[in-house]
Design an enzyme around this catalytic site. Sequence first.
Site, PDB file in Angstrom:
ATOM      1  N   GLU A 200       0.813  -1.222   0.000  1.00  0.00           N
ATOM      2  CA  GLU A 200       0.000   0.000   0.000  1.00  0.00           C
ATOM      3  C   GLU A 200       0.845   1.271   0.000  1.00  0.00           C
ATOM      4  OE1 GLU A 200      -3.761  -0.226   2.321  1.00  0.00           O
ATOM      5  OE2 GLU A 200      -2.820  -2.004   3.175  1.00  0.00           O
TER       6      GLU A 200
ATOM      7  N   LYS B 120      -8.329 -15.273   1.785  1.00  0.00           N
ATOM      8  CA  LYS B 120      -7.602 -14.040   2.082  1.00  0.00           C
ATOM      9  C   LYS B 120      -6.293 -14.350   2.812  1.00  0.00           C
ATOM     10  CE  LYS B 120     -11.953 -11.625   3.212  1.00  0.00           C
ATOM     11  NZ  LYS B 120     -12.632 -10.787   4.235  1.00  0.00           N
TER      12      LYS B 120
ATOM     13  N   SER C  33      -6.105  -3.483   2.412  1.00  0.00           N
ATOM     14  CA  SER C  33      -6.760  -3.027   1.169  1.00  0.00           C
ATOM     15  C   SER C  33      -7.138  -4.164   0.226  1.00  0.00           C
ATOM     16  CB  SER C  33      -5.867  -2.018   0.434  1.00  0.00           C
ATOM     17  OG  SER C  33      -5.958  -0.771   1.061  1.00  0.00           O
TER      18      SER C  33
ATOM     19  N   GLU D  72     -13.352 -17.584   4.292  1.00  0.00           N
ATOM     20  CA  GLU D  72     -14.587 -17.077   4.896  1.00  0.00           C
ATOM     21  C   GLU D  72     -15.803 -17.378   4.035  1.00  0.00           C
ATOM     22  OE1 GLU D  72     -13.890 -13.008   7.406  1.00  0.00           O
ATOM     23  OE2 GLU D  72     -13.866 -12.852   5.241  1.00  0.00           O
TER      24      GLU D  72
ATOM     25  N   ASP E 124     -15.532  -2.147   9.416  1.00  0.00           N
ATOM     26  CA  ASP E 124     -16.324  -2.497   8.241  1.00  0.00           C
ATOM     27  C   ASP E 124     -17.273  -3.646   8.546  1.00  0.00           C
ATOM     28  OD1 ASP E 124     -14.629  -0.636   7.102  1.00  0.00           O
ATOM     29  OD2 ASP E 124     -13.427  -2.097   6.010  1.00  0.00           O
TER      30      ASP E 124
ATOM     31  N   SER F 262     -11.142   8.815   0.645  1.00  0.00           N
ATOM     32  CA  SER F 262     -11.244   7.837   1.736  1.00  0.00           C
ATOM     33  C   SER F 262     -12.474   8.081   2.605  1.00  0.00           C
ATOM     34  CB  SER F 262      -9.984   7.868   2.596  1.00  0.00           C
ATOM     35  OG  SER F 262      -8.868   7.430   1.853  1.00  0.00           O
TER      36      SER F 262
END
Length: 354
Positions: free
Chosen positions: A16, A186, A192, A222, A301, A324
């Site tokens: 990032e 993941k 990100s 997940e 989130d 953002s």
Amino acid sequence: MSRIKLAVLFGGVSSEYEVSLQSAYNVLQNIPQERYEVFPVGITKSGRWLYFPGSYEMVRDGSWKTHPDCVGCSISPDRSRRGIVKFLPDGTTSCVKIDAAFPVLHGKNGEDGTVQGLLDLAGIPYVGCGVLSSACCMDKVVTKVLLEQAGIQTAPFLWFSKGDIDRLDAYKKEIARDLGYPCFVKPANAGSSVGITKVKREEELRDAVLLAFTHDDKVLVEKAMVGQEVECAVLGNRQLITGIPGEILSESEFYDYDAKYVSQSPTVVPARLSPALLDQVQETAKRAFAVLGCTGLSRIDFFVGEFGICLNEINTLPGFTSISMYSKMMEAAGIPYGELLDRLVDLALERAAE
């Protein structure tokens, strides 16, 4: 009254890096100049630390490290220095004492407790979460285990490490039975949405796992939660306030890196939820913030759907770019960008004084 000497750290050895430059540009442009004397410190992708005295536009366009007056530097862990040590061209050093640091660093080597540990050793107050909460929130598996212990719903999951790759066929049975398809694969530690794959059938699983392992040595799988993607900004140490929750209207398969920063999926604030659900999101966000030991700020989130409110992840140093969500949600709650930055530094100084 003398101004607060603030080091702003940006860049970093992270996937990032580019996002950090955009966040830092906005922080540098908006920090109240009448209150702060700013010392920008850039970290290259290869890990070199440079004191940067140039125009902030060079941070935005990525050319900052070519400035002729950049000099090597470091944060000294020696508390008698409590500042930035510059390594000058003539072979001597000089030290600039600083009052606080704002690590505008996203992802690994910046948001995961590493830089926070260095600043703790140096005795320098800093914006954001401490070492333990930063590390816990970076690791999606640890985050989920702690939240579920506290009774906060997250998506059903399983995880395994790189050493378990030979047992993938056995895990496939568990995934089919307990999670189903589609599911998300993941890396446990990455930001990100980097290295994430939406897996629609079993034959895609191995490639998705191998991709995730290029970013971390632990993988999370997940269950796909179908619902609205809602975010909530939290600000504070012990007395917490929240921004107005916002919603991601992603036009992609999921809200990945490209959707965030390239195609820039549209967002709305407030989220399209009933007042009761908005309140529930805010209260759950504050509870999760406390459970994970967060301080200063975090963006939390969620997925919201027939299953209720499901926490997806906690971002302890969210983006501060012009698009953002964190700053947008706080502005909707009546805290403009410059004031928000000021409050974050005050919270850092407050925590250090306790």
